[in-house]
Motif scaffolding. Structure first.
Motif, PDB file in Angstrom:
ATOM      1  N   UNK A 343      33.795  50.565  31.304  1.00  0.00           N
ATOM      2  CA  UNK A 343      35.005  49.413  31.158  1.00  0.00           C
ATOM      3  C   UNK A 343      34.139  48.573  30.887  1.00  0.00           C
ATOM      4  N   UNK A 344      34.430  47.605  30.867  1.00  0.00           N
ATOM      5  CA  UNK A 344      33.193  46.925  29.980  1.00  0.00           C
ATOM      6  C   UNK A 344      32.571  45.895  31.608  1.00  0.00           C
ATOM      7  N   UNK A 390      30.682  41.940  27.726  1.00  0.00           N
ATOM      8  CA  UNK A 390      31.343  42.277  27.066  1.00  0.00           C
ATOM      9  C   UNK A 390      30.932  44.305  26.880  1.00  0.00           C
ATOM     10  N   UNK A 391      29.826  44.190  27.598  1.00  0.00           N
ATOM     11  CA  UNK A 391      29.045  45.838  27.371  1.00  0.00           C
ATOM     12  C   UNK A 391      29.281  46.649  28.642  1.00  0.00           C
ATOM     13  N   UNK A 392      29.853  47.694  28.206  1.00  0.00           N
ATOM     14  CA  UNK A 392      29.933  48.399  29.065  1.00  0.00           C
ATOM     15  C   UNK A 392      28.917  49.219  30.542  1.00  0.00           C
ATOM     16  N   UNK A 403      24.125  45.310  41.338  1.00  0.00           N
ATOM     17  CA  UNK A 403      24.261  43.283  40.755  1.00  0.00           C
ATOM     18  C   UNK A 403      26.046  43.074  40.657  1.00  0.00           C
ATOM     19  N   UNK A 404      26.633  43.870  39.525  1.00  0.00           N
ATOM     20  CA  UNK A 404      27.732  44.196  39.266  1.00  0.00           C
ATOM     21  C   UNK A 404      28.805  43.930  40.505  1.00  0.00           C
ATOM     22  N   UNK A 405      28.031  45.082  40.857  1.00  0.00           N
ATOM     23  CA  UNK A 405      29.241  45.951  42.633  1.00  0.00           C
ATOM     24  C   UNK A 405      29.356  44.949  43.695  1.00  0.00           C
ATOM     25  N   UNK A 406      27.977  44.529  44.165  1.00  0.00           N
ATOM     26  CA  UNK A 406      27.934  43.325  44.993  1.00  0.00           C
ATOM     27  C   UNK A 406      28.382  42.321  44.317  1.00  0.00           C
ATOM     28  N   UNK A 407      28.213  41.826  43.840  1.00  0.00           N
ATOM     29  CA  UNK A 407      29.031  40.146  43.005  1.00  0.00           C
ATOM     30  C   UNK A 407      30.473  40.120  43.071  1.00  0.00           C
ATOM     31  N   UNK A 408      30.953  41.294  42.923  1.00  0.00           N
ATOM     32  CA  UNK A 408      32.055  41.793  42.444  1.00  0.00           C
ATOM     33  C   UNK A 408      32.684  41.962  44.068  1.00  0.00           C
ATOM     34  N   UNK A 409      32.373  42.147  44.801  1.00  0.00           N
ATOM     35  CA  UNK A 409      32.392  42.232  46.162  1.00  0.00           C
ATOM     36  C   UNK A 409      32.559  41.246  47.268  1.00  0.00           C
ATOM     37  N   UNK A 410      31.322  40.132  46.702  1.00  0.00           N
ATOM     38  CA  UNK A 410      31.389  38.520  47.567  1.00  0.00           C
ATOM     39  C   UNK A 410      32.051  37.488  46.680  1.00  0.00           C
ATOM     40  N   UNK A 411      32.169  37.550  45.550  1.00  0.00           N
ATOM     41  CA  UNK A 411      33.220  36.756  44.931  1.00  0.00           C
ATOM     42  C   UNK A 411      34.905  36.305  45.414  1.00  0.00           C
TER      43      UNK A 411
END
Length: 496
Positions: A343-344, A390-392, A403-411
């Protein structure tokens, strides 16, 4: 005297990525060479080439002065190279002895002579100063002993060069020190070790020289006694890194999470504790002592017995319902539970919330504009590189995936954050960033439950520290009371 291992201009290309760019290094007999660098720097690719798991596109290698071009790990083993991977390569239902001989069975095709193997294994253990129970099944052994089995398996195959990938990730401080004693004994006999680790303090303790890799290139090799922690971090990241977590005192408020007598098979055997808004409660312990079951029970991923209350009400039994209550979860394995690699970033940024506004639009279809705006905010605020939505996910380094995971959970704006191994396998720069984000979340009033096998992380971030062993809590300490020695004893089940 010939070098134990000599690499010259090793180059490896993947689509759109130059993983190794003309890397040259040498390993002397009788030394421990540490190999350090950020995630995605090229360390693992280089070691896979050395161990015959991948071919190099260019470059040459020599082992003990002889040209070396492995086509498989069998070629590496024949050349005297052994590798202990970060994730152990053991068959759990087999005994230790059966794992040692797997693929190298002694005796004839009709008769397996395990006694011959037993004698050789006993001799090796006596020479190197550690013991493992040869007739015990792997699944019954703690992780510290499993690692010894991996090392013994390499030595059984007569490895003179040993590659260790993140070898202390699952060890107590006492077990790590035992490993370092073994390595000193091993190289004193004229062997050689490549030691890969993100833990720079351990690198400085165990190595003779340190080679730093950044962006697929060697940026320098230094003698250990001639460098410092700060200098190494600067070489790795290319900038000054704040190694000490800056945080003021906690200002805890109401109880957000309360747990009483929580049990979950197979390892969680009854724990009780609370987490308040505005504090970080750290749970220390060697992996496999009930932490995974605890986290999965609290996030709706595993059935449990006992009581778990969130803001005074029972936690619901499903992950979707728990998430709807603004409970966020950084999973211990970002690849298995945190991301869909194909997934992107835009799609991964809304996982778990895709069925709710603003992402669910007209007639239940996803709102592409809201997804893009959210993903763009995530990559900017959490410094995800490259800055693409856009990148997977598989195209990012481990640190940027995290960082993608941490950002998703904190935002999401949670009230409770359950963070399991939040900096596992990420580089010193990403660790610095994630630690700052966790402290900032605490200061905004979040209740944070931090589960980590990294004692330095527990000591740096926690306002209260609980230690788990055998599925139970062995004790609670303040950061002022907690030393690595005292924590290590509790982690080993010693309460005194």
């Amino acid at each position: 005297m010939s070098k134990a291992l000599l690499l010259k201009d090793i180059t490896k290309r993947f689509p759109l990525v130059l993983a190794n760019d003309r890397i040259s290094l040498d390993l002397e007999w009788g030394e421990v060479l540490a190999l350090v660098g950020e995630n995605g720097a090229g360390k693992s690719t280089l070691m896979k080439i050395v161990y015959g798991l991948q071919p190099a596109d260019e470059g040459e290698m020599w082992v003990d002065g002889k040209p070396y071009k492995p086509r498989s790990p069998q070629d590496a083993i024949r050349a005297g190279i052994g590798m202990v991977h970060q994730h152990f390569m053991l068959v759990e239902p087999f005994t230790v002895l059966e794992n040692l001989v797997l693929g190298l069975e002694p005796g004839s095709p009709l008769f397996l002579n395990l006694e011959m193997a037993r004698e050789k294994a006993q001799r090796l253990m006596e020479e190197l100063g550690f013991q493992v129970p040869l007739d015990e099944k792997i699944e019954n052994l703690p992780v510290g002993l499993q690692q010894r089995v991996e090392i013994l398996k390499a030595l059984y195959r007569e490895a003179r060069i040993l590659i260790l990938d993140e070898p202390t990730a699952v060890l107590t401080p006492q077990e790590a020190e035992e490993l370092f004693r073994f390595l000193r004994t091993y190289v004193a006999k004229g062997n050689a070790v490549i030691f890969i680790s993100h833990k720079l303090k351990e690198v400085l303790e165990v190595s003779d020289r340190i080679t730093v890799v950044r962006d697929g290139r060697v940026v320098g090799t230094v003698r250990t006694e001639e460098t410092t922690l700060e200098a190494l971090a600067r070489m790795m990241v290319g900038r000054e890194v704040v190694l000490r977590v800056e945080k003021g005192p906690a200002r805890p408020k109401e109880v957000v999470l309360e747990v009483e007598g929580l049990e979950a098979p197979p390892r969680l055997k009854g724990v009780s504790f609370s987490v308040r808004a505005g504090e970080i409660v750290g749970i220390a312990g060697v992996e496999g002592n009930g932490q995974t079951e605890l986290v999965e029970a609290l996030t709706g991923l595993r059935r449990y017995r006992g009581v778990a209350r969130y803001l005074g009400k029972p936690l619901p039994p499903s992950a979707r319902e728990v998430r709807a209550l603004l409970v966020s979860h950084i999973p211990e394995d970002r690849l298995a539970r945190g991301l869909v690699l194909d997934f992107s970033v835009r799609e991964n940024a809304i996982l778990g919330d895709q069925h709710r506004p603003p992402f669910r639009g007209f007639l239940g279809f996803l709102d592409e504009g809201a997804m893009e705006a959210h993903a763009r905010a995530l990559v900017e605020e959490f410094d995800v590189r490259p800055r693409s939505t856009e990148l997977s996910a598989r195209r990012f380094s481990g640190g940027n995936q995290q960082k993608i995971v941490v950002g998703r959970e904190l935002l999401r704006g949670p009230r409770l954050l359950i963070a399991a191994q939040p900096t596992r396998g990420v580089d010193v720069g990403a660790i610095e960033f994630i630690h700052k984000e966790l402290v900032a979340a605490r200061d905004r009033g979040l209740a944070v439950l931090l589960v980590s096998a990294d004692l330095s992380e527990i000591l740096a971030l926690s306002d209260r520290i609980l230690v788990m062993y055998g599925g139970r809590i062995m004790g609670e300490l303040t950061p002022q009371e907690a030393t690595e020695e005292r924590l290590g004893l509790l982690m080993a089940g010693i309460s005194a």
